[in-house]
Design a protein around this motif. Structure first.
Motif, short mmCIF file in Angstrom:
data_model
loop_
_atom_site.label_atom_id
_atom_site.label_comp_id
_atom_site.label_asym_id
_atom_site.label_seq_id
_atom_site.Cartn_x
_atom_site.Cartn_y
_atom_site.Cartn_z
N PHE A 32 -51.30 21.58 28.75
CA PHE A 32 -50.30 22.58 28.35
C PHE A 32 -49.50 22.95 29.60
CE2 PHE A 32 -53.61 23.36 25.09
CZ PHE A 32 -52.83 23.29 23.95
N LEU A 33 -48.27 23.43 29.40
CA LEU A 33 -47.45 23.82 30.55
C LEU A 33 -48.10 25.01 31.28
CD1 LEU A 33 -44.81 23.00 31.91
CD2 LEU A 33 -43.62 24.67 30.48
N ALA A 34 -48.59 25.97 30.49
CA ALA A 34 -49.24 27.15 31.09
C ALA A 34 -50.73 26.88 31.26
CB ALA A 34 -49.05 28.35 30.17
N SER A 35 -51.34 27.61 32.15
CA SER A 35 -52.80 27.54 32.26
C SER A 35 -53.40 28.19 31.03
CB SER A 35 -53.27 28.34 33.47
OG SER A 35 -53.30 27.52 34.57
N PRO A 36 -54.29 27.49 30.33
CA PRO A 36 -54.86 28.08 29.11
C PRO A 36 -55.60 29.39 29.41
CG PRO A 36 -55.30 25.72 29.22
CD PRO A 36 -54.74 26.12 30.56
N PRO A 37 -55.23 30.46 28.69
CA PRO A 37 -55.77 31.78 29.00
C PRO A 37 -57.13 32.09 28.38
CG PRO A 37 -54.12 31.96 27.28
CD PRO A 37 -54.21 30.52 27.64
N ALA A 38 -57.55 31.33 27.38
CA ALA A 38 -58.80 31.64 26.66
C ALA A 38 -59.71 30.42 26.72
CB ALA A 38 -58.48 32.01 25.22
N PRO A 39 -60.42 30.23 27.84
CA PRO A 39 -61.17 29.00 28.08
C PRO A 39 -62.11 28.59 26.95
CG PRO A 39 -61.49 30.59 29.88
CD PRO A 39 -60.56 31.22 28.90
N ASP A 40 -62.67 29.59 26.24
CA ASP A 40 -63.68 29.27 25.22
C ASP A 40 -63.09 29.01 23.84
OD1 ASP A 40 -65.53 29.52 27.19
OD2 ASP A 40 -65.96 31.63 26.74
N GLU A 41 -61.77 29.06 23.72
CA GLU A 41 -61.17 28.85 22.40
C GLU A 41 -61.10 27.35 22.09
OE1 GLU A 41 -57.73 31.31 21.60
OE2 GLU A 41 -57.03 29.83 20.12
N LEU A 42 -61.56 27.01 20.87
CA LEU A 42 -61.53 25.61 20.44
C LEU A 42 -60.10 25.21 20.10
CD1 LEU A 42 -63.17 23.06 19.64
CD2 LEU A 42 -63.28 24.01 17.32
N VAL A 43 -59.63 24.11 20.64
CA VAL A 43 -58.29 23.59 20.32
C VAL A 43 -58.41 22.49 19.27
CG1 VAL A 43 -56.18 22.56 21.24
CG2 VAL A 43 -57.47 24.21 22.63
N TYR A 44 -59.29 21.53 19.50
CA TYR A 44 -59.46 20.46 18.50
C TYR A 44 -60.82 19.80 18.66
CZ TYR A 44 -57.94 17.00 22.14
OH TYR A 44 -57.80 16.23 23.27
N ARG A 45 -61.15 19.02 17.64
CA ARG A 45 -62.38 18.24 17.72
C ARG A 45 -62.15 16.86 17.11
NH1 ARG A 45 -63.18 21.91 13.43
NH2 ARG A 45 -64.47 21.12 11.74
N VAL A 46 -62.94 15.93 17.58
CA VAL A 46 -62.81 14.54 17.13
C VAL A 46 -64.18 14.08 16.63
CG1 VAL A 46 -62.26 12.17 17.85
CG2 VAL A 46 -61.02 14.10 18.87
N ILE A 47 -64.19 13.51 15.43
CA ILE A 47 -65.42 12.96 14.88
C ILE A 47 -65.26 11.43 14.88
CG2 ILE A 47 -67.00 12.94 12.91
CD1 ILE A 47 -65.57 15.53 11.94
#
Ligand code: PAN
Ligand code: ZN
Length: 191
Positions: A38-53
């Motif tokens: 992301f352009l900005a530093s992600p502010p919520a380190p523990d937030e899930l963005v995506y997952r791959v199965i």
């Protein structure tokens, strides 16, 4: 030919993207795993963005077809919609298809010399990603974006190039919905 693989069947849930039986562990990508994407530093380190199965073939070989489901949670990081890291295939000429299952999003594609193409992803879309095109998927909706991918088994994923050069375009949330913006940090990989 004397085949070494036995045929097998997997049930894909066409709404959720889950696989039954699940033959490999889910890969989770939290904001903390996305630093530099992301352009900005992600502010919520523990937030899930995506997952791959993953639905792996036994060998990462060009004679086999690797598959996976991707589920991108809705949300933004400093105005940029949640997205995958994005990659070129390590073996650049390997192609792939994405089949949209649910939600709404965009598939950003870019060549090393900076040509771009943006395609929709939603239930029923079949996106063909030719060799040589870097690809990143973006959830622009308010529900999870779910798609199934199938690619040549030895393609491999090169994240380092995207991390250092960026994608030409960002997908940002505006009052009227998603807008494409030029990425100020983008640098072409080749001319
Ligand atoms: C997909 C992606 C998946 C996650 O299966 O690997 O959507 O995106 P990232 O690999 O960019 O984190 C694919 O394109 N495989 O080649
Ligand atoms: Zn890929």
């Amino acid at each position: 030919m004397n085949p070494t693989l036995e045929p097998f069947t997997t049930i894909l849930d066409l709404d959720l993207g889950t696989l039954e039986p699940q033959r490999a562990a889910t890969q989770y990508r939290y904001q903390r795993d996305m630093d530099g994407f992301f352009l900005a530093s992600p502010p919520a380190p523990d937030e899930l963005v995506y997952r791959v199965i993953p639905l792996p073939p036994p060998q990462k070989h060009y004679t086999e077809i690797a598959c996976s489901t991707t589920i991108i949670e809705p949300g933004t990081v400093d105005g940029e919609y949640h997205m995958t890291k994005g990659h070129f295939h390590e073996k650049r000429d390997r192609s792939e298809i994405y089949i949209g299952l649910s939600g709404e999003g965009m598939l950003l594609q870019a060549t090393e010399d900076g040509r771009t193409q943006v395609e929709p992803i939603r239930r029923g879309t079949v996106n063909y990603v030719p060799g040589g095109w870097g690809h990143r998927s973006v959830n622009t909706g308010s529900e999870p974006l779910v798609f199934f991918a199938a690619y040549i088994g030895d393609a491999g994923q090169d994240y380092a190039t995207i991390r250092s050069h960026g994608f030409p375009q960002l997908v940002c949330a505006d009052a009227d919905g998603p807008v494409l913006r030029d990425n100020p940090r983008y640098a072409r990989v080749s001319s």
